[in-house]
Design a protein around this motif. Structure first.
Motif, PDB file in Angstrom:
ATOM      1  N   GLU A  79      -0.200  -4.841 -13.480  1.00 41.72           N
ATOM      2  CA  GLU A  79      -0.285  -5.752 -14.618  1.00 41.72           C
ATOM      3  C   GLU A  79      -1.378  -5.272 -15.565  1.00 41.72           C
ATOM      4  OE1 GLU A  79      -1.175 -10.496 -15.593  1.00 41.72           O
ATOM      5  OE2 GLU A  79      -1.595  -9.658 -13.606  1.00 41.72           O
ATOM      6  N   THR A  80      -1.043  -5.130 -16.835  1.00 41.56           N
ATOM      7  CA  THR A  80      -2.024  -4.745 -17.846  1.00 41.56           C
ATOM      8  C   THR A  80      -2.751  -5.991 -18.343  1.00 41.56           C
ATOM      9  OG1 THR A  80      -0.637  -2.902 -18.573  1.00 41.56           O
ATOM     10  CG2 THR A  80      -2.390  -3.610 -20.060  1.00 41.56           C
ATOM     11  N   VAL A  81      -4.091  -5.943 -18.307  1.00 43.44           N
ATOM     12  CA  VAL A  81      -4.906  -7.072 -18.735  1.00 43.44           C
ATOM     13  C   VAL A  81      -6.009  -6.569 -19.654  1.00 43.44           C
ATOM     14  CG1 VAL A  81      -4.444  -8.379 -16.611  1.00 43.44           C
ATOM     15  CG2 VAL A  81      -6.442  -6.881 -16.738  1.00 43.44           C
ATOM     16  N   ASP A  82      -6.610  -7.473 -20.390  1.00 49.23           N
ATOM     17  CA  ASP A  82      -7.748  -7.121 -21.240  1.00 49.23           C
ATOM     18  C   ASP A  82      -9.011  -7.061 -20.399  1.00 49.23           C
ATOM     19  OD1 ASP A  82      -6.231  -6.969 -23.549  1.00 49.23           O
ATOM     20  OD2 ASP A  82      -6.458  -9.099 -24.000  1.00 49.23           O
ATOM     21  N   GLY A  83      -9.731  -5.941 -20.477  1.00 49.09           N
ATOM     22  CA  GLY A  83     -10.969  -5.771 -19.737  1.00 49.09           C
ATOM     23  C   GLY A  83     -12.150  -5.585 -20.669  1.00 49.09           C
ATOM     24  N   VAL A  84     -13.298  -5.291 -20.098  1.00 50.68           N
ATOM     25  CA  VAL A  84     -14.524  -5.180 -20.894  1.00 50.68           C
ATOM     26  C   VAL A  84     -14.506  -3.949 -21.801  1.00 50.68           C
ATOM     27  CG1 VAL A  84     -15.950  -6.464 -19.259  1.00 50.68           C
ATOM     28  CG2 VAL A  84     -15.678  -3.997 -18.976  1.00 50.68           C
ATOM     29  N   PHE A  85     -13.749  -2.909 -21.432  1.00 50.64           N
ATOM     30  CA  PHE A  85     -13.680  -1.705 -22.247  1.00 50.64           C
ATOM     31  C   PHE A  85     -12.382  -1.625 -23.053  1.00 50.64           C
ATOM     32  CE2 PHE A  85     -16.139  -0.587 -18.388  1.00 50.64           C
ATOM     33  CZ  PHE A  85     -17.367  -0.345 -18.978  1.00 50.64           C
ATOM     34  N   GLY A  86     -11.454  -2.535 -22.788  1.00 54.16           N
ATOM     35  CA  GLY A  86     -10.135  -2.501 -23.402  1.00 54.16           C
ATOM     36  C   GLY A  86      -9.089  -2.766 -22.327  1.00 54.16           C
ATOM     37  N   PRO A  87      -7.845  -2.356 -22.547  1.00 52.11           N
ATOM     38  CA  PRO A  87      -6.797  -2.584 -21.549  1.00 52.11           C
ATOM     39  C   PRO A  87      -7.117  -1.903 -20.222  1.00 52.11           C
ATOM     40  CG  PRO A  87      -5.843  -1.964 -23.653  1.00 52.11           C
ATOM     41  CD  PRO A  87      -7.311  -1.718 -23.784  1.00 52.11           C
ATOM     42  N   GLU A  88      -6.814  -2.580 -19.130  1.00 47.05           N
ATOM     43  CA  GLU A  88      -6.972  -2.009 -17.797  1.00 47.05           C
ATOM     44  C   GLU A  88      -5.824  -2.499 -16.926  1.00 47.05           C
ATOM     45  OE1 GLU A  88     -10.136  -4.925 -15.583  1.00 47.05           O
ATOM     46  OE2 GLU A  88     -10.973  -3.592 -17.108  1.00 47.05           O
ATOM     47  N   LEU A  89      -5.731  -1.956 -15.723  1.00 46.86           N
ATOM     48  CA  LEU A  89      -4.633  -2.290 -14.822  1.00 46.86           C
ATOM     49  C   LEU A  89      -5.140  -3.020 -13.588  1.00 46.86           C
ATOM     50  CD1 LEU A  89      -2.300   0.871 -14.594  1.00 46.86           C
ATOM     51  CD2 LEU A  89      -1.736  -1.345 -15.576  1.00 46.86           C
ATOM     52  N   ASN A  90      -4.511  -4.135 -13.272  1.00 46.22           N
ATOM     53  CA  ASN A  90      -4.699  -4.803 -11.990  1.00 46.22           C
ATOM     54  C   ASN A  90      -3.463  -4.506 -11.147  1.00 46.22           C
ATOM     55  OD1 ASN A  90      -7.123  -5.841 -12.818  1.00 46.22           O
ATOM     56  ND2 ASN A  90      -6.371  -7.900 -13.201  1.00 46.22           N
ATOM     57  N   VAL A  91      -3.659  -3.864 -10.018  1.00 46.75           N
ATOM     58  CA  VAL A  91      -2.513  -3.424  -9.224  1.00 46.75           C
ATOM     59  C   VAL A  91      -2.660  -3.854  -7.770  1.00 46.75           C
ATOM     60  CG1 VAL A  91      -2.328  -1.389 -10.715  1.00 46.75           C
ATOM     61  CG2 VAL A  91      -3.489  -1.188  -8.518  1.00 46.75           C
ATOM     62  N   ARG A  92      -1.511  -3.814  -7.100  1.00 44.61           N
ATOM     63  CA  ARG A  92      -1.473  -3.935  -5.646  1.00 44.61           C
ATOM     64  C   ARG A  92      -0.692  -2.736  -5.145  1.00 44.61           C
ATOM     65  NH1 ARG A  92      -3.421  -8.435  -3.349  1.00 44.61           N
ATOM     66  NH2 ARG A  92      -3.939 -10.166  -4.729  1.00 44.61           N
ATOM     67  N   MET A  93      -1.387  -1.871  -4.413  1.00 47.10           N
ATOM     68  CA  MET A  93      -0.829  -0.581  -4.015  1.00 47.10           C
ATOM     69  C   MET A  93      -0.331  -0.627  -2.578  1.00 47.10           C
ATOM     70  SD  MET A  93      -3.814   1.790  -5.704  1.00 47.10           S
ATOM     71  CE  MET A  93      -3.128   3.273  -4.990  1.00 47.10           C
ATOM     72  N   PRO A  94       0.939  -0.262  -2.348  1.00 47.86           N
ATOM     73  CA  PRO A  94       1.458  -0.253  -0.975  1.00 47.86           C
ATOM     74  C   PRO A  94       0.899   0.926  -0.187  1.00 47.86           C
ATOM     75  CG  PRO A  94       3.118   0.572  -2.493  1.00 47.86           C
ATOM     76  CD  PRO A  94       1.951   0.120  -3.341  1.00 47.86           C
ATOM     77  N   GLN A  95       0.510   0.662   1.048  1.00 50.57           N
ATOM     78  CA  GLN A  95       0.053   1.728   1.939  1.00 50.57           C
ATOM     79  C   GLN A  95       0.205   1.263   3.368  1.00 50.57           C
ATOM     80  OE1 GLN A  95      -3.940   1.974   0.201  1.00 50.57           O
ATOM     81  NE2 GLN A  95      -4.804   1.127   2.078  1.00 50.57           N
ATOM     82  N   ALA A  96       0.147   2.186   4.300  1.00 54.66           N
ATOM     83  CA  ALA A  96       0.349   1.869   5.709  1.00 54.66           C
ATOM     84  C   ALA A  96      -0.865   1.165   6.280  1.00 54.66           C
ATOM     85  CB  ALA A  96       0.647   3.137   6.491  1.00 54.66           C
ATOM     86  N   GLY A  97      -0.630   0.055   6.980  1.00 51.73           N
ATOM     87  CA  GLY A  97      -1.704  -0.677   7.643  1.00 51.73           C
ATOM     88  C   GLY A  97      -1.995  -0.114   9.018  1.00 51.73           C
ATOM     89  N   PRO A  98      -2.996  -0.658   9.703  1.00 51.29           N
ATOM     90  CA  PRO A  98      -3.375  -0.154  11.038  1.00 51.29           C
ATOM     91  C   PRO A  98      -2.242  -0.219  12.052  1.00 51.29           C
ATOM     92  CG  PRO A  98      -5.048  -1.631  10.152  1.00 51.29           C
ATOM     93  CD  PRO A  98      -3.876  -1.733   9.240  1.00 51.29           C
ATOM     94  N   ASP A  99      -1.359  -1.212  11.901  1.00 46.92           N
ATOM     95  CA  ASP A  99      -0.254  -1.359  12.853  1.00 46.92           C
ATOM     96  C   ASP A  99       1.013  -0.662  12.389  1.00 46.92           C
ATOM     97  OD1 ASP A  99       0.314  -2.964  10.730  1.00 46.92           O
ATOM     98  OD2 ASP A  99       0.642  -4.804  11.876  1.00 46.92           O
ATOM     99  N   GLY A 100       0.916   0.108  11.301  1.00 44.72           N
ATOM    100  CA  GLY A 100       2.077   0.820  10.805  1.00 44.72           C
ATOM    101  C   GLY A 100       2.878   0.071   9.764  1.00 44.72           C
ATOM    102  N   ARG A 101       2.600  -1.185   9.598  1.00 46.85           N
ATOM    103  CA  ARG A 101       3.316  -1.968   8.600  1.00 46.85           C
ATOM    104  C   ARG A 101       2.734  -1.711   7.207  1.00 46.85           C
ATOM    105  NH1 ARG A 101       3.999  -8.009  11.334  1.00 46.85           N
ATOM    106  NH2 ARG A 101       5.107  -7.340  13.222  1.00 46.85           N
ATOM    107  N   VAL A 147       1.036  -2.603   3.862  1.00 44.20           N
ATOM    108  CA  VAL A 147       0.130  -3.615   3.327  1.00 44.20           C
ATOM    109  C   VAL A 147      -0.118  -3.285   1.857  1.00 44.20           C
ATOM    110  CG1 VAL A 147      -0.984  -4.068   5.543  1.00 44.20           C
ATOM    111  CG2 VAL A 147      -1.906  -2.309   4.040  1.00 44.20           C
ATOM    112  N   PHE A 148      -0.612  -4.248   1.119  1.00 43.99           N
ATOM    113  CA  PHE A 148      -0.850  -4.063  -0.307  1.00 43.99           C
ATOM    114  C   PHE A 148      -2.341  -4.194  -0.595  1.00 43.99           C
ATOM    115  CE2 PHE A 148       3.545  -5.177   0.092  1.00 43.99           C
ATOM    116  CZ  PHE A 148       4.184  -4.374  -0.845  1.00 43.99           C
ATOM    117  N   ALA A 149      -2.929  -3.096  -1.045  1.00 43.06           N
ATOM    118  CA  ALA A 149      -4.364  -3.063  -1.341  1.00 43.06           C
ATOM    119  C   ALA A 149      -4.580  -3.314  -2.821  1.00 43.06           C
ATOM    120  CB  ALA A 149      -4.949  -1.711  -0.947  1.00 43.06           C
ATOM    121  N   PRO A 150      -5.362  -4.339  -3.176  1.00 44.99           N
ATOM    122  CA  PRO A 150      -5.636  -4.583  -4.596  1.00 44.99           C
ATOM    123  C   PRO A 150      -6.596  -3.541  -5.153  1.00 44.99           C
ATOM    124  CG  PRO A 150      -6.908  -6.097  -3.245  1.00 44.99           C
ATOM    125  CD  PRO A 150      -6.019  -5.333  -2.300  1.00 44.99           C
ATOM    126  N   ALA A 151      -6.406  -3.183  -6.401  1.00 47.23           N
ATOM    127  CA  ALA A 151      -7.296  -2.242  -7.080  1.00 47.23           C
ATOM    128  C   ALA A 151      -7.279  -2.555  -8.566  1.00 47.23           C
ATOM    129  CB  ALA A 151      -6.881  -0.796  -6.832  1.00 47.23           C
TER     130      ALA A 151
END
Length: 272
Positions: free
Chosen positions: A145-167, A169-173
């Motif tokens: 999602e593109t949002v307004d940040g302190v320097f201008g447009p920035e991205l709020n994301v949830r990135m899929p990656q493998a969790g400890p149990d192999g499932r 998970v979505f890591a926010p960044a």
């Protein structure tokens, strides 16, 4: 501000006993930052107006500051001390070169991965890079999602990656980009800073304090500016050895002589 070093091929971990920072996978960040990830449909539409980052309070170009001051020289980036922060340098295991800077705030379990890249004279690259990152994340099943940040447009994301149990998970960044004169600065905020503005405030302060040293050499757009390890402080010269006699104090024969060269000495009268 403490300094740590880790190989970029190793997983991020706490080297000082501070709380663990939950962060997206380094390989995924590098791939998306370079624009080499697969692209999907555009998630953001642009007008014809050029996009200008708000650098009124930093980060700065080398031409905008008087000198290094109390900042730490890391090659293409100078960084000022930040209270409560740990400075970590990611080192590529294959080339033994610094690939990224990390600012870590143990108190809020937050971190910012920072890199600087070359940009063309004609304009910034954050708009295009932002689109490519968003495309790659959504194509992989995440959200952006593109949002307004302190320097201008920035991205709020949830990135899929493998969790400890192999499932999966979505890591926010939070992807923050700043276009400067012939350079582009990218920071990826993770941990609490990815979802809470209060936790991100200290890292934003650290980003504002940065100085980018682009140099005058021609470089391809998006080529990473070289980071270096800080120079080790010079070792103090060893003190001259003190003899046992000298250790007892100065020789009074030389500090308090019995003879005064200006005092009239004894006289001898010859009697015949």
């Amino acid at each position: 501000m403490s300094i740590f070093r880790r190989k970029s091929s190793e997983p991020a971990r706490d080297e000082s006993g501070s709380p663990e920072v939950v962060a997206p996978d380094d390989a995924a960040l590098d791939e998306m930052a370079s624009g080499e990830a697969a692209a999907g449909d555009l998630v953001e539409e642009f007008d014809d107006e050029p996009e200008v980052s708000d650098r009124s309070q930093g980060p700065w170009d080398r031409s905008e500051v008087d000198g290094l001051g109390d900042r730490l020289d890391l090659g293409a980036v100078w960084i000022a001390p930040l209270d409560g922060a740990e400075l970590r340098l990611e080192v590529d295991a294959a080339t033994d070169t610094v690939s990224a800077i990390q600012l870590v705030i143990p108190q809020t379990s937050s971190a910012a991965q920072i890199q600087a890249f070359a940009a063309p004279r004609s304009g910034g690259v954050w708009r295009d890079v932002r689109t490519e990152i968003a495309d790659a994340i959504t194509a992989a099943g995440g959200t952006a999602e593109t949002v307004d940040g302190v320097f201008g447009p920035e991205l709020n994301v949830r990135m899929p990656q493998a969790g400890p149990d192999g499932r999966t998970v979505f890591a926010p960044a939070r992807f923050v980009g700043v276009d400067g004169p012939r350079w582009f600065l990218r920071a990826v905020l993770s941990g609490q800073a990815a979802v809470e503005d209060d936790a991100a405030a200290q890292l934003i302060e650290g980003i504002r304090s940065l100085v980018v040293v682009r140099g005058s050499d021609p470089m391809a757009p998006r080529e990473m500016l070289a980071l270096t390890l800080p120079e080790a402080p010079a070792e103090p010269e060893p003190e001259a050895a003190v003899s046992e006699e000298d250790a007892d104090g100065p020789d009074e024969r030389y500090t308090n002589p019995d003879l005064n060269p200006f005092e009239r000495g004894p006289e001898i009268t010859e009697v015949r």
